[in-house]
Design a protein around this motif. Sequence first.
Motif, PDB file in Angstrom:
ATOM      1  N   ARG A 140       0.821  -1.236   0.000  1.00  0.00           N
ATOM      2  CA  ARG A 140       0.000   0.000   0.000  1.00  0.00           C
ATOM      3  C   ARG A 140       0.839   1.263   0.000  1.00  0.00           C
ATOM      4  O   ARG A 140       0.318   2.357  -0.177  1.00  0.00           O
ATOM      5  CB  ARG A 140      -0.951   0.011   1.206  1.00  0.00           C
ATOM      6  N   ASP A 141       2.151   1.142   0.252  1.00  0.00           N
ATOM      7  CA  ASP A 141       3.021   2.314   0.092  1.00  0.00           C
ATOM      8  C   ASP A 141       3.057   2.666  -1.403  1.00  0.00           C
ATOM      9  O   ASP A 141       2.575   1.897  -2.231  1.00  0.00           O
ATOM     10  CB  ASP A 141       4.436   1.993   0.593  1.00  0.00           C
ATOM     11  N   GLY A 142       3.652   3.776  -1.739  1.00  0.00           N
ATOM     12  CA  GLY A 142       3.622   4.120  -3.162  1.00  0.00           C
ATOM     13  C   GLY A 142       4.392   5.361  -3.527  1.00  0.00           C
ATOM     14  O   GLY A 142       5.423   5.687  -2.913  1.00  0.00           O
ATOM     15  N   LYS A 143       3.876   6.058  -4.527  1.00  0.00           N
ATOM     16  CA  LYS A 143       4.554   7.253  -5.049  1.00  0.00           C
ATOM     17  C   LYS A 143       3.524   8.129  -5.753  1.00  0.00           C
ATOM     18  O   LYS A 143       2.450   7.644  -6.135  1.00  0.00           O
ATOM     19  CB  LYS A 143       5.669   6.844  -6.019  1.00  0.00           C
ATOM     20  N   ALA A 144       3.865   9.403  -5.897  1.00  0.00           N
ATOM     21  CA  ALA A 144       2.990  10.327  -6.641  1.00  0.00           C
ATOM     22  C   ALA A 144       3.870  11.395  -7.270  1.00  0.00           C
ATOM     23  O   ALA A 144       5.044  11.548  -6.905  1.00  0.00           O
ATOM     24  CB  ALA A 144       1.969  10.968  -5.694  1.00  0.00           C
ATOM     25  N   ASN A 145       3.290  12.117  -8.198  1.00  0.00           N
ATOM     26  CA  ASN A 145       4.049  13.151  -8.903  1.00  0.00           C
ATOM     27  C   ASN A 145       4.006  14.459  -8.101  1.00  0.00           C
ATOM     28  O   ASN A 145       2.925  15.045  -7.929  1.00  0.00           O
ATOM     29  CB  ASN A 145       3.428  13.348 -10.294  1.00  0.00           C
ATOM     30  N   PRO A 146       5.156  14.933  -7.596  1.00  0.00           N
ATOM     31  CA  PRO A 146       5.150  16.138  -6.756  1.00  0.00           C
ATOM     32  C   PRO A 146       4.705  17.392  -7.499  1.00  0.00           C
ATOM     33  O   PRO A 146       4.074  18.270  -6.906  1.00  0.00           O
ATOM     34  CB  PRO A 146       6.608  16.306  -6.308  1.00  0.00           C
ATOM     35  N   PHE A 147       5.020  17.490  -8.790  1.00  0.00           N
ATOM     36  CA  PHE A 147       4.632  18.672  -9.563  1.00  0.00           C
ATOM     37  C   PHE A 147       3.107  18.705  -9.710  1.00  0.00           C
ATOM     38  O   PHE A 147       2.450  19.689  -9.405  1.00  0.00           O
ATOM     39  CB  PHE A 147       5.293  18.647 -10.956  1.00  0.00           C
ATOM     40  N   LYS A 148       2.565  17.563 -10.156  1.00  0.00           N
ATOM     41  CA  LYS A 148       1.113  17.506 -10.372  1.00  0.00           C
ATOM     42  C   LYS A 148       0.364  17.687  -9.050  1.00  0.00           C
ATOM     43  O   LYS A 148      -0.690  18.318  -9.021  1.00  0.00           O
ATOM     44  CB  LYS A 148       0.729  16.166 -11.001  1.00  0.00           C
ATOM     45  N   THR A 149       0.904  17.107  -7.960  1.00  0.00           N
ATOM     46  CA  THR A 149       0.201  17.199  -6.674  1.00  0.00           C
ATOM     47  C   THR A 149       0.174  18.644  -6.191  1.00  0.00           C
ATOM     48  O   THR A 149      -0.870  19.174  -5.802  1.00  0.00           O
ATOM     49  CB  THR A 149       0.877  16.298  -5.620  1.00  0.00           C
ATOM     50  N   LEU A 150       1.344  19.306  -6.222  1.00  0.00           N
ATOM     51  CA  LEU A 150       1.378  20.690  -5.731  1.00  0.00           C
ATOM     52  C   LEU A 150       0.472  21.586  -6.565  1.00  0.00           C
ATOM     53  O   LEU A 150      -0.315  22.371  -6.028  1.00  0.00           O
ATOM     54  CB  LEU A 150       2.817  21.224  -5.723  1.00  0.00           C
ATOM     55  N   PHE A 151       0.541  21.433  -7.897  1.00  0.00           N
ATOM     56  CA  PHE A 151      -0.281  22.325  -8.732  1.00  0.00           C
ATOM     57  C   PHE A 151      -1.769  22.021  -8.587  1.00  0.00           C
ATOM     58  O   PHE A 151      -2.599  22.922  -8.710  1.00  0.00           O
ATOM     59  CB  PHE A 151       0.182  22.283 -10.193  1.00  0.00           C
ATOM     60  N   ALA A 152      -2.113  20.767  -8.320  1.00  0.00           N
ATOM     61  CA  ALA A 152      -3.535  20.430  -8.105  1.00  0.00           C
ATOM     62  C   ALA A 152      -4.034  21.123  -6.831  1.00  0.00           C
ATOM     63  O   ALA A 152      -5.105  21.745  -6.814  1.00  0.00           O
ATOM     64  CB  ALA A 152      -3.701  18.919  -8.006  1.00  0.00           C
ATOM     65  N   TYR A 153      -3.255  21.012  -5.753  1.00  0.00           N
ATOM     66  CA  TYR A 153      -3.623  21.714  -4.506  1.00  0.00           C
ATOM     67  C   TYR A 153      -3.720  23.220  -4.744  1.00  0.00           C
ATOM     68  O   TYR A 153      -4.649  23.882  -4.277  1.00  0.00           O
ATOM     69  CB  TYR A 153      -2.548  21.472  -3.433  1.00  0.00           C
ATOM     70  N   LEU A 154      -2.728  23.765  -5.464  1.00  0.00           N
ATOM     71  CA  LEU A 154      -2.681  25.218  -5.675  1.00  0.00           C
ATOM     72  C   LEU A 154      -3.889  25.698  -6.485  1.00  0.00           C
ATOM     73  O   LEU A 154      -4.514  26.711  -6.140  1.00  0.00           O
ATOM     74  CB  LEU A 154      -1.372  25.568  -6.413  1.00  0.00           C
ATOM     75  N   PHE A 155      -4.211  24.936  -7.517  1.00  0.00           N
ATOM     76  CA  PHE A 155      -5.348  25.310  -8.362  1.00  0.00           C
ATOM     77  C   PHE A 155      -6.627  25.364  -7.532  1.00  0.00           C
ATOM     78  O   PHE A 155      -7.379  26.337  -7.566  1.00  0.00           O
ATOM     79  CB  PHE A 155      -5.492  24.290  -9.505  1.00  0.00           C
ATOM     80  N   ARG A 156      -6.845  24.309  -6.733  1.00  0.00           N
ATOM     81  CA  ARG A 156      -8.085  24.263  -5.939  1.00  0.00           C
ATOM     82  C   ARG A 156      -8.054  25.317  -4.821  1.00  0.00           C
ATOM     83  O   ARG A 156      -9.086  25.901  -4.483  1.00  0.00           O
ATOM     84  CB  ARG A 156      -8.299  22.874  -5.333  1.00  0.00           C
ATOM     85  N   ALA A 157      -6.873  25.558  -4.256  1.00  0.00           N
ATOM     86  CA  ALA A 157      -6.772  26.571  -3.203  1.00  0.00           C
ATOM     87  C   ALA A 157      -7.160  27.932  -3.758  1.00  0.00           C
ATOM     88  O   ALA A 157      -7.953  28.672  -3.161  1.00  0.00           O
ATOM     89  CB  ALA A 157      -5.345  26.608  -2.645  1.00  0.00           C
ATOM     90  N   ARG A 158      -6.628  28.253  -4.948  1.00  0.00           N
ATOM     91  CA  ARG A 158      -6.959  29.559  -5.560  1.00  0.00           C
ATOM     92  C   ARG A 158      -8.437  29.641  -5.874  1.00  0.00           C
ATOM     93  O   ARG A 158      -9.072  30.676  -5.661  1.00  0.00           O
ATOM     94  CB  ARG A 158      -6.131  29.765  -6.822  1.00  0.00           C
ATOM     95  N   GLU A 159      -8.976  28.536  -6.348  1.00  0.00           N
ATOM     96  CA  GLU A 159     -10.406  28.506  -6.659  1.00  0.00           C
ATOM     97  C   GLU A 159     -11.241  28.789  -5.408  1.00  0.00           C
ATOM     98  O   GLU A 159     -12.296  29.396  -5.479  1.00  0.00           O
ATOM     99  CB  GLU A 159     -10.730  27.106  -7.190  1.00  0.00           C
ATOM    100  N   LEU A 160     -10.732  28.353  -4.240  1.00  0.00           N
ATOM    101  CA  LEU A 160     -11.454  28.589  -2.983  1.00  0.00           C
ATOM    102  C   LEU A 160     -11.131  29.963  -2.388  1.00  0.00           C
ATOM    103  O   LEU A 160     -11.501  30.260  -1.255  1.00  0.00           O
ATOM    104  CB  LEU A 160     -11.102  27.494  -1.959  1.00  0.00           C
ATOM    105  N   GLY A 161     -10.378  30.757  -3.129  1.00  0.00           N
ATOM    106  CA  GLY A 161     -10.156  32.137  -2.695  1.00  0.00           C
ATOM    107  C   GLY A 161      -8.792  32.439  -2.094  1.00  0.00           C
ATOM    108  O   GLY A 161      -8.534  33.568  -1.663  1.00  0.00           O
TER     109      GLY A 161
END
Length: 388
Positions: A140-161
């Motif tokens: 169940r351990d794993g990996k994710a893309n740090p660029f895509k993850t940060l920009f996904a958070y950032l996009f939604r954060a900006r959308e929330l103001g």
Amino acid sequence: MSKVAIIGGGITGVATAYELAKLGEEVILFEKNYFGSGSTFRCATGIRAQFTDEANIRLMKYAVERWEKLGEELGFDINFRQTGYLFLATSEEEVEAFKNNIRLQNKFGVPTRLIDMDEAKEIVPILNTEPFLAGAWNPRDGKANPFKTLFAYLFRARELGVEAREKAEIIGFEREGKEITAVKYRSNGKVESVKVDAVLNAANAWAPLINEMAGLKRELVPITPYKHQLVKTEPLERGQAEPLVCPPSWNDAYIIQDGEDGGIICGAGIEHRAKSMDDYEPTYDFLRGVLRYATMIAPPLRHAHIVRQWAGFYAKTPDKNPAIGKLLDNFYIAAGFSGHGFMMAPAVAQAMAELIAKGRSKVPIDWDWYDPYRFERGELRSSAFQIG
Ligand code: FAD
């Protein structure tokens, strides 16, 4: 609604901005350089719940559960994949230590098990099984893309103001008693200040400098930047070394196949204290050392071309556990993440946001374990295994 300033646009700051905005807080996020430019975009992508103490195991079990749904929640493909972590033992004593760790991890619901080298070879076809006696394997351990993850958070954060600013450097605070009342920042050559109700120091390797600006001692939270490097090979056929594979007794050396292009990322504990806060120059010593280990773990790598080498900071506290909590009445810190700040971010961000907005959190986080004042009291925790 209160106004929260977050200092640091790495994964911790950006994810906390998103979580705070979800709770209805007004957030202003400051990044002195560009988002992700600290440690986050330099990381090896790994995510694991295989820790050796209750606090980190429970926090990371929760974080992995968040990771499992994060892409869906944020509405972006962050390439989170549960390809596992495989730790390899080179001695009977290490096998015993693995068994103890596995018992503890199982107790908190992390499904790690001891596997033999035949099974390990099935999971990692290019593995040299000869030097190893057994493996600790958590699928169940794993990996994710740090660029895509940060920009996904950032996009939604900006959308929330969230007001998220790059090239905006915090240079000081106004403080009354135990409260920060305003942050001062420099942007486009101009110095400005903004009144705030709370501040989060998410500046990781730079966090002690921020604490000093808040009138605290730099050594209160002793975070030291260590230069940690990686090399990456040309893309290999998928499935050759998908899990992070690490024999800890070989200087914490590890390999992991990049979830995007299939290149093999190789790391090791060949590191030294950074000479300055822009000591990012890759070194030949590291290249030679890491490739020795990587080709011992997976001999076919001898034939692979190296396409990249880079360096970043492991921001380390003396016990390699982060400092997470409150420093003054409205001044918080989440920093000093060694090699595990990316993987912890979904849990830590939620915990910090809930602490700031509500004074308590649903996240199973042991605030005492991560208490930023523990160093001053001389209370070090057992050392967290530091690699990604
Ligand atoms: P950072 O990403 O360092 O962000 C802090 C930000 O604060 C920086 O962008 C900086 O510019 C900004 N800042 C500083 N001062 C100011 C100021 N005055 N004003 C405004 N902004 C400021 N972790 C894992 O979980 N898995 C891994 O596999 C892994 N591998 C790694 C491999 C390498 C080579 C390295 C270097 C690290 C690795 N890590 C890994 C660790 C991980 O990258 C970090 O723990 C994590 O990115 C920390 O995120 P952060 O947001 O807390 O800090």
